[in-house]
Design a protein around this motif. Sequence first.
Motif, PDB file in Angstrom:
ATOM      1  N   GLU A   1      -1.593  14.349  39.933  1.00  0.00           N
ATOM      2  CA  GLU A   1      -0.924  13.352  40.213  1.00  0.00           C
ATOM      3  C   GLU A   1       0.619  13.373  40.141  1.00  0.00           C
ATOM      4  O   GLU A   1       1.054  13.090  40.970  1.00  0.00           O
ATOM      5  CB  GLU A   1      -0.870  11.823  39.237  1.00  0.00           C
ATOM      6  CG  GLU A   1      -2.273  11.017  39.223  1.00  0.00           C
ATOM      7  CD  GLU A   1      -3.225  11.931  38.414  1.00  0.00           C
ATOM      8  OE1 GLU A   1      -2.875  12.598  38.086  1.00  0.00           O
ATOM      9  OE2 GLU A   1      -4.892  11.591  39.268  1.00  0.00           O
ATOM     10  N   GLU A   2       1.392  14.157  39.227  1.00  0.00           N
ATOM     11  CA  GLU A   2       2.578  14.451  39.566  1.00  0.00           C
ATOM     12  C   GLU A   2       2.584  15.367  39.899  1.00  0.00           C
ATOM     13  O   GLU A   2       3.988  15.079  40.981  1.00  0.00           O
ATOM     14  CB  GLU A   2       2.798  14.885  37.620  1.00  0.00           C
ATOM     15  CG  GLU A   2       3.301  14.017  36.942  1.00  0.00           C
ATOM     16  CD  GLU A   2       3.408  14.764  35.538  1.00  0.00           C
ATOM     17  OE1 GLU A   2       4.514  15.197  35.740  1.00  0.00           O
ATOM     18  OE2 GLU A   2       3.226  14.088  34.320  1.00  0.00           O
ATOM     19  N   ALA A   3       2.257  16.610  40.242  1.00  0.00           N
ATOM     20  CA  ALA A   3       2.347  17.320  41.838  1.00  0.00           C
ATOM     21  C   ALA A   3       2.544  16.958  43.024  1.00  0.00           C
ATOM     22  O   ALA A   3       3.106  16.674  43.340  1.00  0.00           O
ATOM     23  CB  ALA A   3       0.762  18.281  41.487  1.00  0.00           C
ATOM     24  N   THR A   4       1.359  15.977  43.211  1.00  0.00           N
ATOM     25  CA  THR A   4       1.558  14.926  44.631  1.00  0.00           C
ATOM     26  C   THR A   4       2.314  14.429  44.942  1.00  0.00           C
ATOM     27  O   THR A   4       3.343  14.096  46.157  1.00  0.00           O
ATOM     28  CB  THR A   4      -0.395  14.207  44.648  1.00  0.00           C
ATOM     29  OG1 THR A   4      -0.745  14.566  44.150  1.00  0.00           O
ATOM     30  CG2 THR A   4       0.058  13.783  45.736  1.00  0.00           C
ATOM     31  N   ALA A   5       3.050  13.491  43.950  1.00  0.00           N
ATOM     32  CA  ALA A   5       4.600  12.969  44.121  1.00  0.00           C
ATOM     33  C   ALA A   5       5.952  13.982  44.067  1.00  0.00           C
ATOM     34  O   ALA A   5       5.975  13.365  45.440  1.00  0.00           O
ATOM     35  CB  ALA A   5       4.590  11.961  41.977  1.00  0.00           C
ATOM     36  N   ILE A   6       5.878  15.158  43.419  1.00  0.00           N
ATOM     37  CA  ILE A   6       6.441  15.962  44.043  1.00  0.00           C
ATOM     38  C   ILE A   6       6.330  16.324  44.962  1.00  0.00           C
ATOM     39  O   ILE A   6       7.445  16.672  46.081  1.00  0.00           O
ATOM     40  CB  ILE A   6       6.786  17.020  43.533  1.00  0.00           C
ATOM     41  CG1 ILE A   6       7.364  16.120  41.353  1.00  0.00           C
ATOM     42  CG2 ILE A   6       7.950  18.104  43.686  1.00  0.00           C
ATOM     43  CD1 ILE A   6       6.672  17.474  40.775  1.00  0.00           C
ATOM     44  N   ALA A   7       5.803  16.488  45.922  1.00  0.00           N
ATOM     45  CA  ALA A   7       5.164  16.865  46.936  1.00  0.00           C
ATOM     46  C   ALA A   7       5.259  15.966  48.029  1.00  0.00           C
ATOM     47  O   ALA A   7       6.008  16.304  49.007  1.00  0.00           O
ATOM     48  CB  ALA A   7       3.292  17.919  46.968  1.00  0.00           C
ATOM     49  N   VAL A   8       5.123  14.859  48.356  1.00  0.00           N
ATOM     50  CA  VAL A   8       5.115  14.051  49.216  1.00  0.00           C
ATOM     51  C   VAL A   8       7.171  14.202  48.835  1.00  0.00           C
ATOM     52  O   VAL A   8       7.313  13.922  49.859  1.00  0.00           O
ATOM     53  CB  VAL A   8       4.724  12.399  48.459  1.00  0.00           C
ATOM     54  CG1 VAL A   8       5.144  11.838  49.184  1.00  0.00           C
ATOM     55  CG2 VAL A   8       3.716  12.545  48.326  1.00  0.00           C
ATOM     56  N   VAL A   9       7.479  14.147  47.863  1.00  0.00           N
ATOM     57  CA  VAL A   9       9.271  14.078  48.658  1.00  0.00           C
ATOM     58  C   VAL A   9       9.430  15.409  48.853  1.00  0.00           C
ATOM     59  O   VAL A   9      11.092  14.962  50.349  1.00  0.00           O
ATOM     60  CB  VAL A   9       9.905  14.393  46.822  1.00  0.00           C
ATOM     61  CG1 VAL A   9      11.057  13.900  47.206  1.00  0.00           C
ATOM     62  CG2 VAL A   9       9.590  12.403  46.279  1.00  0.00           C
ATOM     63  N   LEU A  10       9.174  16.258  48.524  1.00  0.00           N
ATOM     64  CA  LEU A  10       9.476  17.273  49.240  1.00  0.00           C
ATOM     65  C   LEU A  10       8.549  17.405  50.904  1.00  0.00           C
ATOM     66  O   LEU A  10       9.792  17.818  52.078  1.00  0.00           O
ATOM     67  CB  LEU A  10       8.309  18.785  48.485  1.00  0.00           C
ATOM     68  CG  LEU A  10       9.301  20.182  49.672  1.00  0.00           C
ATOM     69  CD1 LEU A  10      10.483  20.727  49.001  1.00  0.00           C
ATOM     70  CD2 LEU A  10       8.154  21.462  49.238  1.00  0.00           C
ATOM     71  N   LEU A  11       7.686  16.213  50.832  1.00  0.00           N
ATOM     72  CA  LEU A  11       7.098  16.940  52.436  1.00  0.00           C
ATOM     73  C   LEU A  11       7.769  16.051  52.756  1.00  0.00           C
ATOM     74  O   LEU A  11       8.442  16.230  54.552  1.00  0.00           O
ATOM     75  CB  LEU A  11       5.487  16.019  52.224  1.00  0.00           C
ATOM     76  CG  LEU A  11       5.309  15.960  53.739  1.00  0.00           C
ATOM     77  CD1 LEU A  11       4.896  17.586  54.514  1.00  0.00           C
ATOM     78  CD2 LEU A  11       3.941  16.033  53.425  1.00  0.00           C
ATOM     79  N   ALA A  12       8.902  14.601  52.851  1.00  0.00           N
ATOM     80  CA  ALA A  12       9.666  13.534  53.234  1.00  0.00           C
ATOM     81  C   ALA A  12      10.589  13.961  53.804  1.00  0.00           C
ATOM     82  O   ALA A  12      10.856  13.564  54.900  1.00  0.00           O
ATOM     83  CB  ALA A  12       9.430  12.447  52.131  1.00  0.00           C
ATOM     84  N   GLY A  13      11.446  15.145  53.002  1.00  0.00           N
ATOM     85  CA  GLY A  13      12.041  15.525  52.777  1.00  0.00           C
ATOM     86  C   GLY A  13      12.135  16.818  54.172  1.00  0.00           C
ATOM     87  O   GLY A  13      13.296  16.106  55.495  1.00  0.00           O
TER      88      GLY A  13
END
Lengths: 293, 293
Positions: free
Chosen positions: A261-273
Amino acid sequence: MSAVKPSPGRSLGGTLRQLVSGKHRSPLPGFGPGLAVTISWLTVMLFVPLMALIAKSVSLTPAEFLTAAWSERARAAYMLTFGAAAIAAVVDVALGLLFAWVIVRYRFPGRQMLDAIVDLPFALPTAVAGLVYSSLYVKNGWFGQFLVPLGIEGAYSRFAIVLVLIFLGLPFVVRTVQPLLSSLEGDIEEAAASLGASRWQTFTRVILPSVMPALYTGFALAFARGLGEYGSIIFVSTNIPYKSEIAPMLIYSRLEDYKYEEATAIAVVLLAGSITTLMLINWLEARNRRYAR
Amino acid sequence: MHVNSVRTQKTAGRMVANEPLWFRILLISLCYLIAIVLIIVPLIYVFVQAFSEGISGWWNNLFNDAETRHSVFLTLIVVPLAVLVNTVCGVAAAWTLTKFKFPGRTLLMTALDLPFAVSPVVAGLMFVLLYNLRTGYFAPLLNEIGFKIIFAWPGLVMATMFVTIPFVARELIPLMQALGDDEELAAVSLGASPWQIFWRVTLPNIKWGLLFGVIQCNARAIGEFGAVYVVSGRIERETYTMALRVEKLFQDYNNPGSYAVASVLTLMALSTLVLKIILERMVAASMEQSSSE
């Protein structure tokens, strides 16, 4: 991507089209199977994986999402990732313009070799780039023996990350600027010169504005590449949390702890950025292109 | 982009280089300096290190190491599989997107570019979220049929495919747009079957561009690190590709071994560059031929 030339004989094509079908839709075969293959390919390989990422991040409550994606450690990683990618992309824009300029406008020995070798960062596995860069710049390395005494740490530092990203991003800028620069007509420059413009004025007022869209595109491509890069950076960075840990590395270390879950949250921020930056630059480029005309 | 750069190089000769000689020499030397520091010395360094124990040492490091041997073998399975699927589907996508107009066409075109904006590590994470055997969305199904994707070779293939989705289609779309569909329409009107049209009319026109896309796809697939790193779980003699093996040997302080594998990867990258130069000429020639007809 490339300027599309309208093919000659369009009228012939139009006539044939009417002859064969009489309808608006193309009479060529393969629409059904082609579309089926395309959609299933992209669904299995792209859309379903993306949906998994979204589904996983939506399964978190907003508070959980924030603690995972916006922790101090994660913020430090974003800063480093976006900062290093941005600096490297800016340097690449300058170097890329220089390379494209020299390759397009001057004739000199080794020009074709230079033109060809610019593509190497595209073709070379990033692990090899990381391996070499990590040992060239250490204290007793080929470059490090001169640079380290001067206080320039080109390996195992933040500068090392920027350095390897400059290497990886260079061809993106060169290859986007090159076609535009060589399609510039010489007479515009002559006109500018005959109206009394200095060379510097001609460059900043005539040439630079017309290659600007390509510089934006080149920047965007180099930046996006830098944001996601992992393979070379794990070689050249010390990978210490809060200090020299990039976001993809943090995602991986969460994954290793089975904290999906944590990995996904960080990935979403990176992707959105990265998607936001790409869209922003697309918009800037389109606006610039309109004004350049 | 590449096609254009070749086509315009010929016309670039008429451009007047009106900068003073000292300035031109300065810029050219600057370019050489940057190329030497960033690209050429690292290239030489790989081979100096790889052959530091002589040719027999290099050979030993490559082929008398069972794990390294297995990584070569695995790369030779994973890369062709990924490239094959992306080539077939990429051709289908290029055909569908250039020959027909339909709602959602732009959306699919944009989707093809999306992998460029996704960090390879995030791509790997997506497949872990979908297919890991404990919490993955497809875990029940996979456990039922006893098929392992994550930490096994199918995962390596999928991760490699994701990263290389755009290459073939992105190379073909501008080329096929520029070529137009008059010849195909003529073939239809003469009663050719769909297969005849593709093999006899379309393929001969796009063959060099297609090969160009395949080669780029192949180079990227060989070098892929981040996505593969995440899904591999790094199991000895099971999930190490050559790029991952370079990192493993480096971590084990086996520098000669690491550089031996890196030198093979570098040779592959260099042959990619040579093939690209040859193909660029072929593409340019075939474009010229079709536009002069």
